[in-house]
Design a protein around this motif. Structure first.
Motif, mmCIF file in Angstrom:
data_model
loop_
_atom_site.group_PDB
_atom_site.id
_atom_site.type_symbol
_atom_site.label_atom_id
_atom_site.label_comp_id
_atom_site.label_asym_id
_atom_site.label_seq_id
_atom_site.Cartn_x
_atom_site.Cartn_y
_atom_site.Cartn_z
ATOM 1 N N ASN A 109 0.827 -1.216 0.000
ATOM 2 C CA ASN A 109 0.000 0.000 0.000
ATOM 3 C C ASN A 109 0.855 1.258 0.000
ATOM 4 O OD1 ASN A 109 -2.514 -1.405 0.157
ATOM 5 N ND2 ASN A 109 -2.162 -1.757 2.337
ATOM 6 N N GLY A 110 2.090 1.143 0.487
ATOM 7 C CA GLY A 110 2.994 2.285 0.494
ATOM 8 C C GLY A 110 3.601 2.600 -0.854
ATOM 9 N N LEU A 111 3.271 1.818 -1.878
ATOM 10 C CA LEU A 111 3.774 2.071 -3.231
ATOM 11 C C LEU A 111 2.746 2.782 -4.106
ATOM 12 C CD1 LEU A 111 5.471 -1.393 -3.940
ATOM 13 C CD2 LEU A 111 6.556 0.698 -3.084
ATOM 14 N N PHE A 112 1.525 2.916 -3.608
ATOM 15 C CA PHE A 112 0.466 3.520 -4.415
ATOM 16 C C PHE A 112 0.629 5.035 -4.490
ATOM 17 C CE2 PHE A 112 -2.319 -0.143 -2.730
ATOM 18 C CZ PHE A 112 -1.820 -0.991 -3.708
ATOM 19 N N THR A 113 0.253 5.586 -5.621
ATOM 20 C CA THR A 113 0.210 7.037 -5.808
ATOM 21 C C THR A 113 -1.152 7.405 -6.389
ATOM 22 O OG1 THR A 113 1.070 6.963 -8.091
ATOM 23 C CG2 THR A 113 2.694 7.034 -6.289
ATOM 24 N N ALA A 114 -1.361 8.709 -6.573
ATOM 25 C CA ALA A 114 -2.639 9.158 -7.124
ATOM 26 C C ALA A 114 -2.844 8.665 -8.556
ATOM 27 C CB ALA A 114 -2.708 10.686 -7.083
ATOM 28 N N LEU A 139 -7.228 2.406 -9.796
ATOM 29 C CA LEU A 139 -7.986 1.971 -8.626
ATOM 30 C C LEU A 139 -8.203 0.462 -8.607
ATOM 31 C CD1 LEU A 139 -10.703 4.768 -8.209
ATOM 32 C CD2 LEU A 139 -8.592 4.439 -6.927
ATOM 33 N N PHE A 140 -8.329 -0.153 -9.796
ATOM 34 C CA PHE A 140 -8.545 -1.607 -9.812
ATOM 35 C C PHE A 140 -7.320 -2.341 -9.285
ATOM 36 C CE2 PHE A 140 -6.297 -1.176 -13.845
ATOM 37 C CZ PHE A 140 -5.547 -2.346 -13.904
ATOM 38 N N LEU A 141 -6.110 -1.774 -9.491
ATOM 39 C CA LEU A 141 -4.899 -2.396 -8.958
ATOM 40 C C LEU A 141 -4.857 -2.271 -7.431
ATOM 41 C CD1 LEU A 141 -2.193 -3.776 -9.442
ATOM 42 C CD2 LEU A 141 -1.158 -1.523 -9.797
#
Length: 467
Positions: A333-338, A342-344
């Motif tokens: 979850n700490g690799l997500f950006t804006a 969203l499906f990923l």
């Protein structure tokens, strides 16, 4: 199914409030990070009052206590809806927690006392399936109510659910006669309450900019002192509230100490993810809730395969691997950006929920795997307290990391701050795997069908020697 109404209401409430924290903070004039006090206050109230739930059930009757608990939870929900300051909101959450503390342990204690050890994994899974509907419905419902109505409605919704629960309990739950409980350890109750609340609230307050940091350190010191006094008291008390001697059971000790690290990640996830999606990615509460609910779908899906998985691959193997994989997906979850699709994000939350729930099915059964029937009540109380305290610590640590990280750039929360928090709680959760791997290779064998068959096939002399 009727007992699970309590779990449903409690779980839905916790996920609903996580989605609505930014809106609540804006309305009552505080910061979303400061509202971690409201989250931790609820969990601390659970930890304080859970140990006396068994005594009250024996003293006044399980059905009476169950109905009273639902009623107190409803009163706390109404008080939350009328709160107009962080102080009022925290106190209202404490009332909610007092009610919630009496609901879940009573149902779980009845389950443990009436279920053979080799069926505990299945029994724990089926008990929580109705309750898992709450986390699935919570984020979308909370997001919808907050976006199109007001956040107050996320608490009003508990009223009809609570009324339905009281009616069902009165109509269908058999009246259990009060039993003669063992003497209540009131000195231990007060020392534990001061110890738990002092330590967790102190850790939460230390990172709050609006409160002098000395208050946090003093509160932590008071909590630690009360805890040490309780340990001295428990050595002399004939019936201690939470008996430290329970840690003589190896599997119970591992289930409490190891799983506490793991649950810190569980406590931090519903706090961090909605904040990152709304404050970092700019999503509405409804959009945020529509993303995070898939984690609960994953949790429900794993319940149907929990017993077969443990039977096929072995208890210790499954619990070690699923714990590690759940911690890894927490860190992802700490690799997500804006810009992340969203499906990923939803796919990773779904898979993480599968592994996390599988691990918890094993941990919950492990806590009773080598405990005598006479000690099942103590095991239930200590396990429930450890769950809430560790989850509250997860929220406190995650909020503290956000506060410290954001202080380096004028206190504004950036996406990088959430990334640091996710990586940190992921590392803490992964430490649980180390605890489990230190157990003997056949630990938990009696909790699986494969282990029972192998044990029954051994000569009687070998069984006696292994025992």
């Amino acid at each position: 199914m009727i007992l699970a109404v309590a779990l449903f209401m409690e779980q839905m409430d916790s996920t609903v409030i996580a989605t609505s924290l930014p809106a609540i903070a804006a309305d009552i004039g505080t910061s979303p990070i400061a509202l971690k006090l409201a989250v931790t206050s609820y969990l601390v109230a659970l930890a304080i009052f859970i140990p006396i739930s068994g005594w009250m059930s024996d003293r006044f009757g399980a059905r009476n206590i169950f109905r009273m608990a639902i009623f107190v939870f409803m009163i706390g929900s109404i008080a939350c809806a009328f709160s107009n300051s962080i102080t009022a909101f925290v106190v209202s959450r404490l009332i909610q927690g007092a009610g919630g503390s009496m609901m879940t342990p009573v149902s779980r204690l009845l389950l443990v006392r009436g279920t053979p050890r080799h069926e505990l994994v299945d029994a724990m899974a089926w008990l929580t399936i109705p309750a898992l509907i709450g986390p699935i419905m919570g984020p979308p419902i909370g997001g919808f109510l907050t976006t199109y109505l007001t956040w107050h409605w996320i608490f009003w919704i508990n009223v009809p659910i609570g009324v339905l629960g009281i009616i069902l309990v009165t109509r269908f739950l058999p009246a259990v006669e009060p039993r003669s409980p063992r003497p209540m350890d009131f000195p231990g109750f007060f020392l534990c309450g001061i110890g738990f609340s002092g330590f967790v609230f102190g850790v939460s307050v230390i990172s709050l900019p609006a409160v002098p940091v000395i208050y946090g350190y003093v509160t932590v010191a008071i909590g630690i002192l009360a805890g040490l006094l309780y340990l001295l008291h428990a050595r002399r008390a004939p019936y201690p509230l939470l008996d430290p001697k329970m840690f003589r059971y190896p599997m119970f000790r591992a289930a409490i100490l190891g799983a506490s690290n793991f649950r810190m990640g569980l406590g931090a996830l519903p706090f961090l993810m909605p904040l990152m999606l709304q404050l970092g990615f700019g999503l509405t509460p409804l959009q945020s809730g529509s993303v995070t609910f898939v984690s609960a779908l994953g949790s429900m899906g794993s319940k149907f395969a929990a017993s077969r998985t443990f039977n096929a691959f072995g208890f210790l193997t499954v619990i070690s691997i699923t714990t590690l994989l759940a911690a890894i997906f927490l860190g992802i979850n700490g690799l997500f950006t804006a810009e992340t699709p969203l499906f990923l994000i939803m796919a990773c939350l779904l898979i993480g929920g599968l592994f996390r729930s599988m691990a918890f099915s094993g941990v919950n059964a492990m806590a009773f795997g080598d405990v005598d029937d006479a000690d099942s009540s103590q095991a239930t109380a200590i396990n429930a307290v450890a769950q809430r305290i560790s989850m509250a610590m997860g929220v406190a640590i995650a909020g503290g990391i956000l506060e410290i990280s954001s202080s380096f750039h004028d206190g504004r929360l950036l996406i990088a701050d959430f990334h640091i928090a996710f990586f940190s709680v992921s590392a803490i959760s992964a430490l649980a795997c180390v605890t489990f791997l230190r157990l003997p290779h056949d630990a938990g064998a009696e909790l699986t069908a494969r282990g029972r068959k192998r044990r029954h096939a051994e000569p009687e002399e070998a069984v006696a020697e292994n025992s």
